[in-house]
Design an enzyme around this catalytic site. Structure first.
Site, PDB file in Angstrom:
ATOM      1  CD  GLN A  63      -6.707  -4.359   4.283  1.00 31.54           C
ATOM      2  OE1 GLN A  63      -7.614  -5.078   4.699  1.00 31.54           O
ATOM      3  NE2 GLN A  63      -6.918  -3.141   3.820  1.00 31.54           N
ATOM      4  CG  ASP A  67       0.756  -2.244   6.276  1.00 27.84           C
ATOM      5  OD1 ASP A  67      -0.149  -2.301   7.122  1.00 27.84           O
ATOM      6  OD2 ASP A  67       0.621  -1.696   5.164  1.00 27.84           O
ATOM      7  CE  LYS A 102      -7.016   0.103   6.335  1.00 27.18           C
ATOM      8  NZ  LYS A 102      -7.752   0.320   5.093  1.00 27.18           N
ATOM      9  CB  CYS A 157      -3.557   3.271  -1.685  1.00 22.35           C
ATOM     10  SG  CYS A 157      -4.785   4.545  -1.416  1.00 22.35           S
ATOM     11  CG  HIS A 187      -1.888   1.009   1.407  1.00 23.22           C
ATOM     12  ND1 HIS A 187      -1.611   2.301   1.794  1.00 23.22           N
ATOM     13  CD2 HIS A 187      -3.227   0.956   1.216  1.00 23.22           C
ATOM     14  CE1 HIS A 187      -2.735   2.988   1.840  1.00 23.22           C
ATOM     15  NE2 HIS A 187      -3.735   2.202   1.493  1.00 23.22           N
TER      16      HIS A 187
HETATM   17  N1  PMP Z   1      -1.615  -0.645   4.713  1.00 26.45           N
HETATM   18  C1  PMP Z   1      -2.569  -1.342   4.109  1.00 26.45           C
HETATM   19  C2  PMP Z   1      -2.252  -2.711   3.588  1.00 26.45           C
HETATM   20  C3  PMP Z   1      -3.838  -0.797   3.954  1.00 26.45           C
HETATM   21  O1  PMP Z   1      -4.785  -1.493   3.334  1.00 26.45           O
HETATM   22  C4  PMP Z   1      -4.092   0.494   4.473  1.00 26.45           C
HETATM   23  C5  PMP Z   1      -5.463   1.153   4.325  1.00 26.45           C
HETATM   24  N2  PMP Z   1      -6.089   0.932   3.122  1.00 26.45           N
HETATM   25  C6  PMP Z   1      -3.060   1.169   5.119  1.00 26.45           C
HETATM   26  C7  PMP Z   1      -1.830   0.573   5.229  1.00 26.45           C
HETATM   27  C8  PMP Z   1      -3.254   2.529   5.700  1.00 26.45           C
HETATM   28  O2  PMP Z   1      -4.177   2.488   6.728  1.00 26.45           O
HETATM   29  P1  PMP Z   1      -4.751   3.872   7.314  1.00 26.45           P
HETATM   30  O3  PMP Z   1      -5.327   4.594   6.138  1.00 26.45           O
HETATM   31  O4  PMP Z   1      -5.767   3.467   8.304  1.00 26.45           O
HETATM   32  O5  PMP Z   1      -3.591   4.581   7.891  1.00 26.45           O
END
Ligand code: PMP
Length: 422
Positions: A214, A211, A237, A377, A134
């Protein structure tokens, strides 16, 4: 496969219909009627228990944290620290002091980039990320590498979408300072072998950031079993509130992180003029400014809610539902799943020949099915696949076969509507 052919085999572990009753938006919200919410990888809905904890945070115990001596302030402080302890248990940390509240996973990763990697990165050093990251786990490393004359290196993917570690011989070279990878990809739904990666990296003296944005809502996550140095995730999430996240750092690593934000609460002694100041102990040192008590209380309530459901059952339920959906979607003519066979996380990305993903999402919306379309993203990944956008359905604990049927029906209609299904 016609939608009607789907059976109710999934959900052996969880009673999704009962679980839905815990989520006011899904039962009584202004958009509840006919809603099939399949955008859980973007953000999840909140159970009443989380909202109650947030309200309690304001109505029962709201006050300054670590700043007052009167009973209300002490109660607020105690609730905040209890929330940290609950979340430490939730991820198997050795101590609550290894957890730093942030605004989000994004902020947590940026804190490590600027506060730990930044001060020790030299020209010629390397940071490795994977091609499936991401942007939140890509851009902070790209910038810090550019600023320091270091190199941002990419772990490529195999044809079936897994980390191509066999063809990345330089990964554990002496120049590598950090490897930053997702636990589960937000596009491919793949789970990466982070336990092994951490063991191998540590054998070479290399730190690993995971990270887990997910994965925490899908499966038990145990930071000590994983063996990572840092781990980042967001509450929103995992059925918790928006605006709060966590950085986990193994004690000796976290002790090395320079604060990103300076201000109240993170300092013990401030000298005048250019005199050096003395930072507070962890974790306060990395939490400058007034803490978010209702957010922390809601976050801990979400962890408690998931634990109460039994996270192994949650994982089984989501894996079964994903498999059922993958089979049904895979049988639709022209539909291509990005997910490799066997990936069982609750995320299915797909394209349909001749239809733009936005058109798919639009037709799905007309059926009450909320899915996401776009680059998610993850532009480096999509570019490598020769795609600008994909559609994505992602499942949560309140989803069941009826949601999959609605999705299949919507996609069949989309095909008919756009003239390919006659
Ligand atoms: N890493 C991953 C794999 C994500 O899917 C996301 C959110 N789509 C993020 C990081 C960022 O999370 P946040 O927008 O809550 O900071």
């Amino acid at each position: 496969m016609p939608a009607a052919a789907l059976t109710g085999e999934v959900a052996q572990g969880l009673e999704s219909a009962r679980i839905r009753q815990d989520f006011p938006l899904l039962c009584r919200g202004a958009h509840a009627q006919g809603l099939h919410y399949l955008d859980n990888a973007a953000t999840t809905q909140k159970p009443q228990r989380v909202m109650d904890a947030i309200v309690d945070g304001y109505t029962q115990e709201y006050g300054p944290i670590h700043r007052g001596l009167y009973p209300l302030a002490e109660a607020a402080t105690s609730r905040y620290e209890q929330s940290r302890a609950t979340l430490a248990d939730f991820i198997g940390a050795a101590s609550p002091d290894e957890l730093v509240f942030t605004r989000s996973a994004t902020e947590a990763i940026n804190m490590v980039a600027s506060g730990w990697v930044g001060p020790r990165l030299r020209a010629g050093d390397r940071i490795w990320v994977s091609r499936m990251e991401h942007h939140a786990n890509y851009l902070p490393w790209q910038r810090i590498c550019r600023e320091r004359g270091a190199q941002l290196c990419i772990i490529g993917l195999t044809d079936d979408g897994r980390l191509d570690l066999a063809n990345t011989p330089q990964l554990f070279a002496p120049e590598t300072r950090l490897i930053a990878v997702c636990h589960v990809s937000n596009v491919l739904g793949i789970e990466n072998p982070i336990h092994q990666l951490c063991a191998d990296a540590h054998a070479h003296g290399i730190a690993v950031l995971v990270d887990a944005a997910q994965s925490v809502s899908h499966q038990p996550v145990d930071v000590q079993a994983i063996g990572c140095d840092f781990l980042a995730f967001s509450a929103h999430k995992m059925y918790g509130p928006a605006g709060i996240g966590l950085l986990y750092g193994r004690a000796e690593r976290l002790a090395e992180v320079e604060p990103l934000l300076l201000g109240g609460g993170m300092v013990d002694e401030v000298g005048e003029g250019m005199a050096a100041s003395r930072w507070a102990d962890l974790p306060a040192r990395l939490e400058a400014g007034s803490p978010n008590l209702p957010g922390a209380a809601g976050f801990a309530a979400a962890a408690g809610y998931l634990d109460g459901l039994d996270r192994r059952r949650v994982q089984r339920h989501l894996a079964d539902l994903t498999r059922t959906a993958a089979e049904a979607l895979g049988a639709l003519p022209g539909l291509r799943l990005l997910q490799p066979p066997g990936a069982s996380a609750a995320i299915l990305s797909f394209t349909m020949d001749g239809l733009h993903p936005h058109d798919l999402a639009q037709v799905a919306a007309e059926h009450g099915v909320a899915i996401r379309a776009g680059h998610h993203c993850a532009q480096p990944l999509l570019r490598s696949l020769g795609l600008a956008a994909v559609a994505r359905a992602s499942f949560g604990i309140y989803n069941d076969v009826a949601d999959v049927e609605a999705l299949v029906q919507a996609l069949e209609d989309a095909r008919r509507l756009f003239g390919q299904g006659a």
